[in-house]
Write a protein that holds these residues in place. Structure first.
Motif, PDB file in Angstrom:
ATOM      1  N   SER A 205       8.075  32.478  15.807  1.00 18.98           N
ATOM      2  CA  SER A 205       7.021  31.864  14.988  1.00 18.98           C
ATOM      3  C   SER A 205       7.604  31.160  13.769  1.00 18.98           C
ATOM      4  N   GLN A 263       7.953  21.245   7.568  1.00 16.34           N
ATOM      5  CA  GLN A 263       7.068  21.776   6.536  1.00 16.34           C
ATOM      6  C   GLN A 263       6.781  20.692   5.508  1.00 16.34           C
ATOM      7  N   GLU A 291      -3.199  23.020  11.057  1.00 20.04           N
ATOM      8  CA  GLU A 291      -2.814  24.400  10.850  1.00 20.04           C
ATOM      9  C   GLU A 291      -2.107  24.566   9.513  1.00 20.04           C
ATOM     10  N   ASP A 293       0.200  26.926   7.008  1.00 24.24           N
ATOM     11  CA  ASP A 293       1.182  27.997   7.174  1.00 24.24           C
ATOM     12  C   ASP A 293       1.213  28.887   5.926  1.00 24.24           C
ATOM     13  N   SER A 312       2.381  21.185   8.729  1.00 19.24           N
ATOM     14  CA  SER A 312       3.516  20.536   9.390  1.00 19.24           C
ATOM     15  C   SER A 312       3.564  19.076   8.931  1.00 19.24           C
ATOM     16  N   LYS A 343      11.337  25.764   5.183  1.00 21.20           N
ATOM     17  CA  LYS A 343      11.099  27.203   5.098  1.00 21.20           C
ATOM     18  C   LYS A 343      12.311  27.932   5.649  1.00 21.20           C
TER      19      LYS A 343
END
Lengths: 407, 407
Positions: A205, A263, A291, A293, A312, A343
């Motif tokens: 992940s 990221q 999405e 994070d 993203s 990240k």
């Protein structure tokens, strides 16, 4: 004699020469006395070619028809691999998802496997045949072709292994196992002999590209013995994903370091610090199917708060535009962002019993003057968002600080 | 309001632009109030690409697996065309052969259609949808993917039209109908408004590439109203294949002239003139799966005979080698051949009642000093084998001699 499910990815079957090499490898496994079910991806580049073709026709391709088009990629590979096996005297038979039957729900382009019929595969194995199954695809209850989403062939392989109660599911890829970190960034990175299921889940992940996360989840659910191996090198034992902690073995505190360049950070500054503000901001984002994070919320000046999160990079511009549109209604003082961040995460089962791991991580980065922008943690991982230019440096110093360069 | 089956070949769907054009044409047909079932081929070049890939893997690809690979070509097209229709607001749904169900026998790479289930198509049409079906493919009783052989999409279209009792089956191609001969050879060639089923059958078997012969046979069997149209030009009426002779219409004696360059002649000289000699020679050839077209046997000197026949050029070398190997056992004085020959044929229902047609053909060729090497006839056609260099000249003078250049 064991029953093995072997999965070969797009690079491993990327040309007729490579397909022949895969056939030879399968023939050797069979000569060792094992039964083999093979799952293959589309030849490398093929899925991208089909996606591009669909987008030439329709900006947002109809999902049902997209699956009809995409499923052809794996169908070509199964036929070619069956030919390659027969050409060297190994009886083999190919199956598409609907032929097996791999039944899924009807969520086109991201379907979930509901049921696998193992009867045809068992009959072929009993006749000494190698069974070749198209990964990534299935069929819904109404007979529509479905696909499982990117990386779905790993999931197909694990699901078939679970249905067949296979002794091992072997994922052949272009690396020879799971590493403590990416060897291209840290040459001292070591291949792990074993990695726990939970660590693998975190690594998957967090941006490690070795295994698709849904396949790891699936393996965990059905306790499938899963191994990552190289399809290029010979004879390696790869990395085995384990489900039980070995009490006799000293557990490394940190097992691996993952990083993710994909990221981008969004900052919403000076919003009124009142209940529901996070929902107001993130609701608009998730409504657009973007999405989120990492998320952080800091008290700002005079009853306001600063709110930051990451998405993203492909969603960066769209997210900024979305929020600019609601900037006034949420009462923000400003909206900006940065898409040159990354990240870096440390992962390890051992963290559960060691409270000083995060501190060691932060101190190590501070000693290199690397500023931490966001932090997120779970029971067995700590992730930090940093400037992208420090990615390699941070990964290297953390790899050393946690002793990952020592056997 | 009619129910139409429209078939678009590989050139008509050879790019995303062309697929969009086909979608527009279908939308117009639908706007005129018709129900439409569409049959498509693989995008041009795609089938050849897949065949080449298979041959890289296996010299003689396994037929079952070849069909698995080949069937993907049409599957891509149906998905893309459904997207293109939806993109312009026309509801559409695609079906592979197994989804429809187009059930065939199990003769892989040259399967024959046994049964078509029209229930899903009828339900979709009732809902106002355009139904798109992959041509060229089906599924056998055991669920194996099958294909119908080259040009099989025409057969798929005709079979679907028969199953649906469609009002018309329209074959869209890159020519605007069936011509009296190839306009590239004879600029005066005229499009026929109608052509009889029997003539079309002869033209298809004699090398006219407009319709695949099996589709014409199929249309005849089920009396499907069949029309050939251009997918490039607008508004043409094409050529309609008819089943009943119109007694009020004066029937042209000769309707069309076909030619076939894919011919090679083999001569077996001076074999003993005794019963069974034809079988001895041709048995060896047909055992190697080589198709023989024209055959002639002439008395030679002193109780011997000369035997000649034609094969396609691809089989020329192989056939020569085969016969050289049995030259002694059949007692031949010599074996040679010529692969620079061609076949020119005149076709016409009217020949039945006109006995002088062959004579006119031979005289016309003699006047141009074109030597006839072999002759073969049927009720409605006469074919001659001549030197390839005379192909254009022969076609031109015959076209004129039989008045085909006059309306």
């Amino acid at each position: 004699m064991a029953l093995l499910v072997q999965k070969y990815g797009g690079t491993s079957v990327g040309s007729s020469e490579r397909i022949k090499n895969v056939a030879k490898r399968i023939a050797r496994t069979r000569a060792e006395g094992h039964d083999v079910v093979v799952v293959v991806s589309a030849m490398s580049g093929e899925t991208n070619r089909l996606v591009a073709l669909a987008h030439e026709i329709q900006e947002f391709p109809d999902p049902r028809e997209m699956d009809v088009v995409l499923a052809t990629g794996e169908q070509v590979t199964i036929g070619l691999l069956a030919m390659a096996l027969q050409d060297i005297g190994v009886p083999a038979k190919s199956y598409t998802g609907w032929q097996v039957l791999v039944q899924t729900d009807n969520a086109h382009t991201k379907a979930r496997i509901e049921y696998i019929d193992d009867s045809k595969m068992r009959a072929d194995l009993a006749q000494g045949k190698v069974v070749i199954v198209a990964g990534f695809q299935g069929v819904d209850a109404e007979g529509n072709i479905t696909t499982l989403g990117r990386g779905g062939s790993d999931t197909s392989a694990v699901a078939l292994a679970a249905a067949l109660k296979a002794d091992e599911c072997q994922i052949y890829t272009d690396v020879d196992g799971v590493y403590t970190t990416d060897p291209r960034v840290v040459p001292e990175a070591r291949r792990m002999h074993t990695v726990s299921f939970e660590e693998m889940l975190e690594l998957a992940s967090l941006g490690s590209k070795v295994l698709q996360i849904r396949s790891v989840e699936f393996a965990g659910k059905y306790q499938v013995r899963l191994r990552v191996l190289s399809s290029l090198a010979e004879g390696g034992e790869g990395t085995l994903i384990t489900y039980e902690e070995d009490p006799n073995m000293e557990q490394a505190i940190v097992s691996g370091i993952a990083f993710d360049r994909n990221q981008a950070r969004i900052n919403v500054r000076g919003v009124p610090d009142k209940p529901g503000i996070a929902y107001q901001i993130l609701g608009a984002v998730s409504a657009a199917n973007i999405e989120v994070d990492m998320i952080i919320q800091n008290a700002g000046e005079e009853g306001t708060t600063d709110f930051s999160f990451t998405v993203s990079r492909g969603d960066y511009r769209h997210t900024l535009e979305l929020l600019k549109a609601v900037e006034d209604s949420i009462g923000a003082a400003g909206i900006d962002g940065d898409d040159t961040v990354c990240k870096v995460s440390i992962v390890g089962i051992g963290m559960r019993s060691h409270s000083d791991v995060a501190a060691t991580m932060f101190r190590t980065l501070a000693e290199e003057n690397i500023n931490i922008q966001l932090i997120s943690t779970s029971e067995i991982k700590v992730s930090v968002l940093i400037d992208e230019k420090y990615l390699e440096l941070a990964t290297r110093v953390l790899h050393k600080a946690f002793g990952l360069d020592r056997q």
